[in-house]
Scaffold this motif. Structure first.
Motif, short mmCIF file in Angstrom:
data_model
loop_
_atom_site.label_atom_id
_atom_site.label_comp_id
_atom_site.label_asym_id
_atom_site.label_seq_id
_atom_site.Cartn_x
_atom_site.Cartn_y
_atom_site.Cartn_z
N LEU A 26 0.83 -1.21 0.00
CA LEU A 26 0.00 0.00 0.00
C LEU A 26 0.86 1.26 0.00
O LEU A 26 0.49 2.29 -0.56
N ARG A 27 2.03 1.20 0.60
CA ARG A 27 2.88 2.38 0.70
C ARG A 27 3.59 2.69 -0.61
O ARG A 27 3.92 3.85 -0.88
N LYS A 28 3.85 1.70 -1.46
CA LYS A 28 4.67 1.89 -2.65
C LYS A 28 4.02 2.78 -3.71
O LYS A 28 4.64 3.75 -4.15
N VAL B 219 -4.23 5.56 5.07
CA VAL B 219 -4.46 4.14 5.37
C VAL B 219 -5.03 4.04 6.78
O VAL B 219 -4.50 4.65 7.72
N ILE B 220 -6.10 3.30 6.92
CA ILE B 220 -6.70 3.06 8.24
C ILE B 220 -6.48 1.60 8.59
O ILE B 220 -6.85 0.70 7.83
N SER C 78 -0.17 -4.66 19.90
CA SER C 78 0.92 -5.29 19.15
C SER C 78 0.96 -4.85 17.69
O SER C 78 1.92 -5.15 16.97
N PHE C 79 -0.07 -4.13 17.22
CA PHE C 79 -0.12 -3.72 15.81
C PHE C 79 0.46 -2.33 15.58
O PHE C 79 0.46 -1.84 14.45
N TRP C 80 0.94 -1.67 16.63
CA TRP C 80 1.56 -0.35 16.45
C TRP C 80 2.83 -0.44 15.61
O TRP C 80 3.26 0.55 15.01
N GLU C 81 3.47 -1.59 15.55
CA GLU C 81 4.74 -1.72 14.84
C GLU C 81 4.60 -1.51 13.33
O GLU C 81 5.59 -1.32 12.63
N TYR C 82 3.38 -1.51 12.83
CA TYR C 82 3.18 -1.34 11.39
C TYR C 82 3.18 0.13 10.97
O TYR C 82 3.03 0.44 9.78
#
Length: 378
Positions: A5-7, A14-15, A33-37
């Motif tokens: 999605l970033r490329k 992005v949500i 645990s999903f903050w690492e994204y």
């Protein structure tokens, strides 16, 4: 997926929604645990609906606004102008001073005033702009007598006038119910108030001929307000103005109050704010226990305005009595507001494990039309 999605367009919003976080105790831990994204995670539950309202709020905040073409702007210009105008229906029994009130508001004789009842036969629209630039459409309606009195007279014109007056209430934003201060609220006033509530209109009570009330004291207005709240309990939320249309006393208060209740009638509350109020309400008074099982309010969301309509998603609707539902409505009014407008709450229970199996348990008095409108908006 996030890297992909970033490329192509890194600036595109992005949500990050984390599903299966229905646990009130473990949900926050699971989300952390999903903050690492690199994105703020939002915990939701497709099963119970938890967090879906907040997800919708975030989506609405980042979605681009549609650019209208010149043709669309021209075609929608009239609708936007009409939207800015507050439609006000002035209604009441015959000879309570409805036409006098309209003339006093606009500052000139737009309608005929007479002591003889039945002078106003048709609903008359009057465009008016106040000193602040706010536009109003004032509708002076015919006096509405009891149905039995209208039928016994056999006057077809009066029957048509009553129907036209009731239609004016249905298309208005605010209904101004004019009462005779000398007589006080009557049974017919109660019926009209009931109709206003059923149509979901905001309401302002106007006690006209206040100058003719004898022996007024400091607390006379307070006593009248208590009497109104008791006699017109179906619109207990409506504010009151004490005026004299012929003398021009406190007439300006009517339009000021109309603007206030019109804003409340159109008010929309965020899902996060609503659920904070619901959480506090459940702490103050827990849902009842039926057959050893306690009722649970999963979450609530506002489905519509005019009037403000809220949907409460619960485990079983039958576990929430009318008394508890009225308690929730009182909490909404005390914590959020909605002064001068009815508030509708629709309750949806859940059967089985599928989210599509929410079943409707509408508030007593909620019409099928309101439920159909809710489904369309959802």
């Amino acid at each position: 997926i996030i890297q992909w999605l970033r490329k192509p367009s890194p600036a595109k919003p992005v949500i990050l929604a984390v599903n299966k976080c229905e646990s009130p105790t473990q949900g926050a831990i699971q989300v952390s645990s999903f903050w690492e994204y690199g994105h703020e995670p939002l915990g939701i539950s497709a099963l119970t609906g938890t967090g879906t309202g907040e997800l919708m709020d975030q989506l609405m905040a980042v979605l681009p606004r549609k650019e209208l073409s010149t043709t669309e702007v021209v075609s929608q210009g009239g609708a936007e102008e009409e939207e800015d105008s507050i439609k006000v229906a002035i209604l009441g029994r015959p000879n309570v001073g409805k036409s006098s009130l309209l003339n006093a508001i606009v500052g000139e004789d737009r309608t005929i005033v007479s002591k003889m009842s039945g002078t106003t036969r048709d609903s008359i629209d009057t465009e008016f702009t106040d000193a602040t630039g706010q536009k109003f459409t004032l509708v002076d309606t015919a006096g509405i007598r009891r149905r039995a009195s209208v039928a016994s007279r056999g006057d077809g014109a009066e029957q048509l006038s009553v129907k036209t007056a009731l239609k004016a209430v249905a298309r208005a934003d605010v209904a101004v119910l004019v009462l005779d201060a000398q007589m006080g609220p009557t049974e017919q006033d109660f019926r009209l108030a009931e109709r206003i509530g059923m149509d979901g209109r905001a309401c302002v009570l106007v006690l006209n001929k206040w100058d003719l009330v004898p022996d007024k004291e400091t607390n006379t207005m307070v006593q009248y307000q208590k009497n109104l709240a008791m006699r017109l309990r179906n619109i207990h939320w409506a504010p009151t103005c004490f005026i004299s249309a012929t003398q021009g006393q406190r007439v300006s208060d009517v339009l000021k109050t109309v603007k206030e209740v019109a804003m409340e009638h159109r008010r929309r509350v965020s899902t996060a704010t609503l659920n904070l109020v619901l959480t506090d309400a459940v702490i103050v008074r827990a849902p009842p226990v039926v057959s050893g099982k306690r009722g649970r309010i999963y979450y609530g969301t506002q489905a519509a305005t005019r009037p403000p309509t809220f949907v409460m998603f619960v485990n079983e609707t039958k576990m929430f009595s009318d008394q508890y539902r009225r308690f929730i409505e009182r909490q909404l009014r005390e914590q959020i507001g909605f002064h001068g407008t009815p508030v509708r709450t629709l309750w949806r229970g859940k059967v089985g494990r599928s989210k599509s199996q929410w079943v409707q348990g509408g508030e007593k008095g909620a019409s099928n039309q309101a439920l159909r409108k809710l489904r369309v908006e959802e």
